[in-house]
Design an enzyme around this catalytic site. Sequence first.
Site, mmCIF file in Angstrom:
data_model
loop_
_atom_site.group_PDB
_atom_site.id
_atom_site.type_symbol
_atom_site.label_atom_id
_atom_site.label_comp_id
_atom_site.label_asym_id
_atom_site.label_seq_id
_atom_site.Cartn_x
_atom_site.Cartn_y
_atom_site.Cartn_z
ATOM 1 C CG HIS A 307 15.588 71.228 57.920
ATOM 2 N ND1 HIS A 307 14.524 70.959 57.094
ATOM 3 C CD2 HIS A 307 16.116 72.390 57.504
ATOM 4 C CE1 HIS A 307 14.433 71.930 56.196
ATOM 5 N NE2 HIS A 307 15.372 72.804 56.416
ATOM 6 C CG ASP A 364 20.754 78.705 59.155
ATOM 7 O OD1 ASP A 364 19.558 78.392 59.325
ATOM 8 O OD2 ASP A 364 21.138 79.514 58.297
HETATM 9 C C1 SDX Z 1 16.288 77.035 58.245
HETATM 10 O O1 SDX Z 1 12.130 74.970 56.452
HETATM 11 C C2 SDX Z 1 13.263 75.249 55.795
HETATM 12 O O2 SDX Z 1 13.488 74.784 54.718
HETATM 13 C C3 SDX Z 1 14.216 76.215 56.526
HETATM 14 C C4 SDX Z 1 15.592 76.378 55.906
HETATM 15 C C5 SDX Z 1 15.534 77.065 54.549
HETATM 16 O O3 SDX Z 1 16.454 76.843 53.763
HETATM 17 O O4 SDX Z 1 14.619 77.905 54.329
HETATM 18 O O5 SDX Z 1 16.225 75.124 55.777
HETATM 19 C C6 SDX Z 1 16.482 77.282 56.777
HETATM 20 O O6 SDX Z 1 15.469 77.678 58.867
HETATM 21 C C7 SDX Z 1 17.073 75.926 58.892
HETATM 22 C C8 SDX Z 1 16.696 75.739 60.408
HETATM 23 C C9 SDX Z 1 17.485 76.784 61.212
HETATM 24 N N1 SDX Z 1 17.011 76.764 62.638
HETATM 25 C C10 SDX Z 1 17.803 76.271 63.613
HETATM 26 O O7 SDX Z 1 18.917 75.758 63.451
HETATM 27 C C11 SDX Z 1 17.215 76.445 65.010
HETATM 28 C C12 SDX Z 1 17.365 75.139 65.793
HETATM 29 N N2 SDX Z 1 16.454 74.161 65.207
HETATM 30 C C13 SDX Z 1 15.164 73.973 65.782
HETATM 31 O O8 SDX Z 1 14.595 75.088 66.351
HETATM 32 C C14 SDX Z 1 14.240 73.053 64.960
HETATM 33 O O9 SDX Z 1 14.978 71.961 64.644
HETATM 34 C C15 SDX Z 1 13.566 73.602 63.725
HETATM 35 C C16 SDX Z 1 12.818 74.869 64.011
HETATM 36 C C17 SDX Z 1 14.552 73.823 62.644
HETATM 37 C C18 SDX Z 1 12.564 72.530 63.262
HETATM 38 O O10 SDX Z 1 11.580 72.456 64.224
HETATM 39 P P1 SDX Z 1 10.386 71.382 64.089
HETATM 40 O O11 SDX Z 1 10.410 70.688 62.785
HETATM 41 O O12 SDX Z 1 9.134 72.088 64.479
HETATM 42 O O13 SDX Z 1 10.806 70.301 65.129
HETATM 43 P P2 SDX Z 1 10.333 70.283 66.614
HETATM 44 O O14 SDX Z 1 10.530 71.642 67.218
HETATM 45 O O15 SDX Z 1 8.988 69.647 66.658
HETATM 46 O O16 SDX Z 1 11.435 69.308 67.297
HETATM 47 C C19 SDX Z 1 11.228 67.899 67.362
HETATM 48 C C20 SDX Z 1 11.994 67.455 68.615
HETATM 49 C C21 SDX Z 1 11.565 68.217 69.865
HETATM 50 O O17 SDX Z 1 11.885 67.384 70.972
HETATM 51 P P3 SDX Z 1 10.637 66.487 71.632
HETATM 52 O O18 SDX Z 1 9.540 67.471 71.979
HETATM 53 O O19 SDX Z 1 10.262 65.512 70.524
HETATM 54 O O20 SDX Z 1 11.263 65.843 72.819
HETATM 55 O O21 SDX Z 1 13.395 67.745 68.438
HETATM 56 C C22 SDX Z 1 13.802 68.700 69.423
HETATM 57 C C23 SDX Z 1 12.544 69.378 69.922
HETATM 58 O O22 SDX Z 1 12.732 69.860 71.249
HETATM 59 N N3 SDX Z 1 14.688 69.648 68.728
HETATM 60 C C24 SDX Z 1 15.801 70.145 69.235
HETATM 61 C C25 SDX Z 1 16.353 70.942 68.226
HETATM 62 N N4 SDX Z 1 15.552 70.923 67.148
HETATM 63 C C26 SDX Z 1 14.508 70.117 67.466
HETATM 64 N N5 SDX Z 1 16.395 69.987 70.461
HETATM 65 C C27 SDX Z 1 17.563 70.657 70.641
HETATM 66 N N6 SDX Z 1 18.169 71.441 69.690
HETATM 67 C C28 SDX Z 1 17.576 71.607 68.495
HETATM 68 N N7 SDX Z 1 18.148 72.375 67.568
#
Ligand code: SDX
Length: 428
Positions: A307, A364
């Site tokens: 998140h 989710d």
């Molecule tokens: C919602 O913003 C809100 O409030 C949203 C929400 C709402 O109520 O409106 O809460 C609802 O959208 C919840 C999120 C639902 N999405 C998912 O579950 C999809 C999976 N999650 C990711 O795609 C991610 O965690 C996000 C999109 C939710 C957040 O992305 P960020 O904040 O941009 O984080 P990032 O992509 O910069 O990740 C940081 C690190 C990275 O690794 P490094 O480059 O540091 O090595 O964490 C890793 C990412 O690769 N990472 C994950 C991951 N989420 C982040 N690796 C594997 N699986 C994941 N789910």
Amino acid sequence: MSDKATLEINGEKYEFPVVIGTEKEVAIDIKSLRSATNGIITIDPGFKNTGSCESAITFLDGEKGILRYRGYSIEELAEKAHFLEVIYLLIFGELPNKEKLDQFHADIKSHSIVDDDLKKILDAFPKSAHPMGVLSSLTSALTAFYPSSVDVASEEAMYNSITTILGKFPVIVSWTMRKKQGLPLEYGDDSLDYVENIVKMMFKSPNCEYKQNPILVNALDKLLILHGDHEQNCSTSTVRITGSSHAGLFVSLASGISALWGPLHGGANQAVLEMLEAIQADGGDTKKFMAKAKDKNDPFRLMGFGHRVYKNFDPRAKIIKVAADELLADLGIQDPILDIAKGLEKEALEDPYFVERKLYPNVDFYSGIIYRAMGIPVDMFTVMFALGRLPGWIAQWKEMRRNQEPIGRPRQLYVGETYRPFVPVDER
Ligand code: SDX
């Protein structure tokens, strides 16, 4: 905390006001940055460090896992309130007394008939159409049928626009689902509570007397509260920036629905269920999927994890996990998918990759298990998210308009070609 921030660049010092919110959050007000520095801007892809507005609706603390709507904790609201009360709270700022709540519900019911011609638009979609695309289109189309909703200059007009969409949105949600199922399109039943009516519109079978299931109603009521608002997330920011051009409420909501559809945002609840079903089909080998999630060369992510704000647990996920257990027990359902989800959560929370990156289950991760137990098709899961988020979008849009915020128009840093003269085609 000082009341000024100083920026030094090219030997020049510039001061900017420091503003402090009611929860002691600190922001640097850079409204004057570009003019004071003769054109210097900040850049922040994804707005990870940038506040777009001041808002009095929802407070999140990502480190402490705190979520409050208008000062009330999500835990208390999920346990003690009903969705209709929370809708009123988010939009108007206070919990309503009985008289106000009844009047609000009556005003919403007065708008709960949808022009039958809207079905002609619905009929134009193939059954294979994703419900989020249908919902976004129908929501936008409502402006054509109710054009007066665009004018929100007076409080009365704003209230009318809000109660109109609160009356019609649940109907088009039920139509979107039932159309795909080949079922007749139902209208609501004004004798029922707001969420009771939604459940009936969605699930009423044409060939037998409808019997309300309070277990389903209570579970959905709680889920909708948990999705009510979440400050400046992707879809809410989209609703605000669309409305900042003074586009109408309904089309602004349609843009938010489109943004929510993405699998990185609200679309994750569908992606989580598909991921869990894939793990189940693959023999339940969660380790294989964990390895894929950690493999930088693999685009696969553990859906429902991580998140932007919560770097600790998502308080909604904790509540939904308990609610999923309770609902399945109440309905006498044994769903192996829930066990796979719990196993995945346990593994991830012990895995250094996830722990170091502070990746926890989000809203989710478990919600789809409840929707599935309720008999909602998986491609309708994000539509249910939109139904819950509707009051939050409305509240944020109304706040943006009433604060007379300027049209949203970010700047950029140009990194393309510098000037070059045109070359006629026969000289290239
Ligand atoms: C919602 O913003 C809100 O409030 C949203 C929400 C709402 O109520 O409106 O809460 C609802 O959208 C919840 C999120 C639902 N999405 C998912 O579950 C999809 C999976 N999650 C990711 O795609 C991610 O965690 C996000 C999109 C939710 C957040 O992305 P960020 O904040 O941009 O984080 P990032 O992509 O910069 O990740 C940081 C690190 C990275 O690794 P490094 O480059 O540091 O090595 O964490 C890793 C990412 O690769 N990472 C994950 C991951 N989420 C982040 N690796 C594997 N699986 C994941 N789910």
